[in-house]
Scaffold this active site. Structure first.
Site, PDB file in Angstrom:
ATOM      1  N   HIS A   1      15.289 -20.938  40.757  1.00 43.20           N
ATOM      2  CA  HIS A   1      16.126 -19.766  40.493  1.00 43.20           C
ATOM      3  C   HIS A   1      16.752 -19.806  39.102  1.00 43.20           C
ATOM      4  O   HIS A   1      16.845 -18.780  38.415  1.00 43.20           O
ATOM      5  CB  HIS A   1      17.207 -19.648  41.566  1.00 43.20           C
TER       6      HIS A   1
ATOM      7  N   GLU B   1     -11.937 -18.764  45.808  1.00 39.37           N
ATOM      8  CA  GLU B   1     -11.255 -19.977  45.341  1.00 39.37           C
ATOM      9  C   GLU B   1     -12.057 -21.240  45.606  1.00 39.37           C
ATOM     10  O   GLU B   1     -11.586 -22.336  45.300  1.00 39.37           O
ATOM     11  CB  GLU B   1      -9.916 -20.134  46.061  1.00 39.37           C
TER      12      GLU B   1
ATOM     13  N   ASP C   1      -7.444 -22.746  42.185  1.00 41.84           N
ATOM     14  CA  ASP C   1      -8.152 -23.505  43.211  1.00 41.84           C
ATOM     15  C   ASP C   1      -9.643 -23.579  42.920  1.00 41.84           C
ATOM     16  O   ASP C   1     -10.279 -24.584  43.207  1.00 41.84           O
ATOM     17  CB  ASP C   1      -7.903 -22.894  44.600  1.00 41.84           C
TER      18      ASP C   1
ATOM     19  N   CYS D   1      -6.756 -13.542  39.415  1.00 38.42           N
ATOM     20  CA  CYS D   1      -5.308 -13.720  39.543  1.00 38.42           C
ATOM     21  C   CYS D   1      -4.889 -15.167  39.337  1.00 38.42           C
ATOM     22  O   CYS D   1      -3.732 -15.505  39.510  1.00 38.42           O
ATOM     23  CB  CYS D   1      -4.814 -13.206  40.896  1.00 38.42           C
TER      24      CYS D   1
HETATM   25  C1  PEP Z   1      -5.359 -19.711  42.639  1.00 34.01           C
HETATM   26  O1  PEP Z   1      -5.728 -20.646  43.360  1.00 34.01           O
HETATM   27  O2  PEP Z   1      -5.855 -19.461  41.517  1.00 34.01           O
HETATM   28  C2  PEP Z   1      -4.283 -18.825  43.084  1.00 34.01           C
HETATM   29  C3  PEP Z   1      -3.970 -17.749  42.394  1.00 34.01           C
HETATM   30  O3  PEP Z   1      -3.585 -19.181  44.211  1.00 34.01           O
HETATM   31  P1  PEP Z   1      -2.457 -20.329  44.213  1.00 34.01           P
HETATM   32  O4  PEP Z   1      -2.174 -20.697  42.782  1.00 34.01           O
HETATM   33  O5  PEP Z   1      -1.281 -19.746  44.914  1.00 34.01           O
HETATM   34  O6  PEP Z   1      -3.128 -21.425  44.983  1.00 34.01           O
HETATM   35 MG    MG Z   2      -5.068 -20.728  45.439  1.00 33.13          MG
END
Ligand code: PEP
Ligand code: MG
Length: 586
Positions: free
Chosen positions: A193, A435, A459, A506
């Site tokens: 935070h 992933e 991942d 993402c």
């Molecule tokens: C990823 O694995 O790229 C992802 C966006 O998920 P997290 O980072 O939450 O595992």
């Molecule tokens: Mg992930």
């Protein structure tokens, strides 16, 4: 002697100044017992202190709303909830009545119990929140003990760089930019935070600096680099000069970035890119809208369960998802279902440790095995999707069946909501995170049963290259520039295009300027990044021509090594942007 300490950059900017080492701790209480006649008086004192703490917290929350934003102010709502918790208040009262402890001792013991529970969960998110407990504890105990609230800057003239073990959120939000040049802490993460608040207020900050308290003394000159995530102690004249030129470079970049902040992300040859934000916490929502995100590409929902004694209700979730959805009426808001497991397990779950948690029972595997936690989340998403552009995305998919089972549950819950007369969408787009290598190889099959795909490169890199994403020793092997990753990215995009569905990225790869150039060249048109990275990416897109990126990416797909990929990408991108601006090692 000059020392350089590496941490995590959480709020950009470079600051030079004297350190002020602050060590404030939870005040200690004595453990003398009270006599029975004093019991009622102690209970009254406890209630008064809790009431006082709530009043002060409400003031801090209002100040946070003005200084940082309405979403950030909700951080203090969470603290107010702690002060109302039945276990905490009732439990402290019982310790006074049954064990004849003083009010402060009873409250302290209860807090110790909570801290013990939270810190043994092995969850980063929960460890992030320990400081909120400390914040609350300091506030109540100082009142009970009749000591002044901590004023860290008392007696210090001139601006300083604050060095601390960790900053509490309520202290951070009250720091004045004129008095505090920057913040350096030993603990904390990007999603703590205090980090979010420092970023919102605009104070440069680096957290997670190992043993910074042992290495810096008050009055020592330090240079904090909130871009690189470093603290230099005892800088030489040359270091100060470097810091000044680095600062000038970043200011130049910031001026360029700010100048286009309202412009759409379009390349010089007219290709429109969609930029969305990744949210770890709802408190980051304001930063996403300030960065002009066109939706949320990844809303991580683990914060709803990790560190809580009970699972969130369907209503609570529906309200939250709807609140986020309403911010982006014309965008997409992708709610990722619980990615539990690995390092993220809720207290309510009492999960036995696994020998190999990242290859274990996690994410969609847990959700499908526990419909009693998955179905309420699906129902909440359906309810929010009724009037807002909310979508559902499942993590760590390795099998087509996982998508089909999820879809079946979505259908069943939609029907159940309809027959119960609850307002909800009759369906919701279901997307899949790519992933794992398995998901890449069967991306065409997954695309047939999904409404969209989103590549989680964090991942994907971990599982494809067999490199633990959190292992510092392997950090240089953890790279999305490996040819195996580039080929995977190209294959996934092709599978999505064949099926005519959206494919986005993402993972963190999209945040890095050189890597995002590669992604754009490969053909990705939708990127989702943490809110602080939105404007830099927008600027980069506006500097480049898509045809150059595409030509470059074709070459990169032929490369044999990671080094070749990085070097060639940099060389070509260097024709369009000043690499020194985005990468100080250039
Ligand atoms: C990823 O694995 O790229 C992802 C966006 O998920 P997290 O980072 O939450 O595992
Ligand atoms: Mg992930």
């Amino acid at each position: 002697m000059t020392r350089l300490i590496h941490g995590i950059p959480v709020s950009r900017g470079i600051a030079v100044g004297p350190a002020l080492v602050v060590r404030w701790e939870v005040p200690s209480t004595s453990d003398h017992a009270i006599v029975p006649a004093q019991v009622e008086g102690e209970v009254t004192r406890l209630k008064e202190a809790l009431g006082f703490a709530k009043e002060r917290l409400a003031q801090v929350r209002d100040r946070a709303a003005v200084r940082a934003g309405p979403e950030e102010a909700r951080i203090f709502d969470a603290q107010l909830l702690i002060l109302d918790d039945i276990d905490l208040v009732g439990g402290s009262e019982r310790l006074i009545r049954d064990n004849h402890f003083t009010a402060e001792r009873a409250f302290e013991l209860k807090m110790m119990e909570w801290r013990g529970l939270w810190s043994t969960q092995g969850s980063q998110l929960l460890r992030d929140r320990l400081i909120d407990l400390t914040d609350v504890e300091i506030r109540v105990l100082t009142r009970l003990l009749g000591i002044d609230e901590p004023d860290v800057l008392a007696g210090h003239d001139g601006p300083v760089i604050l060095v601390a073990r960790e900053l509490t959120p309520s202290l951070t939000v009250q720091l004045d930019r004129d008095a505090v040049l920057a913040i350096a802490t030993e603990q904390g993460t990007r999603t703590s935070h205090a980090a979010i608040l420092a970023h919102s207020i605009g104070i440069p900050a680096v957290v997670g600096l190992p043993d910074v308290l042992g290495q810096v003394k008050t009055g020592e000159m330090v240079v904090l680099d909130g871009w690189a995530g470093t603290l230099k102690v005892g800088p030489s004249a040359a270091d100060l000069e470097d810091a000044r030129s680095g600062d000038a470079r970043h200011r130049r970049l910031t001026a360029q970035v700010d100048a286009i902040a309202d412009q759409p992300p379009v390349t010089t040859d007219g290709t429109r890119v969609t930029l969305r934000a990744n949210l770890d916490l709802p408190e980051e929502l304001d930063a996403a809208t300030h960065g002009r995100a066109e939706g949320i590409g990844l809303m991580r929902t683990e914060f709803l369960v990790v560190g809580r004694g009970r699972m969130p209700s369907e209503d609570e979730q529906a309200a939250l998802y709807q609140r986020i959805g309403e911010r982006f009426p014309d965008g997409s808001v992708i709610i990722r279902t619980y990615d539990l497991g690995g390092d993220k397990f809720p207290a309510a779950f009492r999960m036995a440790p696994e020998p190999n948690p990242f290859l274990g029972w996690r994410a969609i595997r847990v959700c499908l095995d526990h419909p009693e936690i998955f179905r309420p989340q699906i129902r909440a998403i359906l309810r929010a999707a009724n009037k807002t552009p909310v979508k559902l995305m499942i993590p760590l998919v390795t099998r087509v069946e996982e998508v089909l089972l999820t879809r079946a549950m979505v259908q069943e819950e939609a029907a159940a909501l309809a027959s119960a007369g609850i307002e909800a969408a009759s369906d919701v787009p279901v997307g899949v995170m790519i992933e794992t290598p398995a998901a890449v190889v069967i991306a065409d099959r997954l695309a047939e049963v999904s409404d969209f795909l989103s590549v989680g490169t964090n991942d994907l890199v971990q599982y494809t290259l067999a490199v633990d994403r959190g292992n510092a020793r392997l950090a240089d092997r953890f790279t999305a520039h490996h040819p195996a990753i580039l080929r995977s990215l190209a294959a996934v995009l092709e599978a999505g295009s064949e099926a005519k569905i959206e494919v986005s990225v993402c993972g963190e790869m999209a945040s890095d300027p050189i890597s995002s150039w590669i992604l754009l060249g490969l053909g990705y048109r939708v990127l989702s990044v943490a809110p602080p990275n939105l404007t830099l990416l927008r600027w980069l897109i506006r500097c480049i021509a898509m045809k150059d990126a595409a030509t470059c990416a074709r070459e990169l797909l032929q490369a044999r090594t990671t080094q070749e990929v990085t070097a060639a990408a940099r060389a070509v991108l260097g024709h369009s942007v000043d690499l020194a601006l985005i990468d100080p090692t250039a």
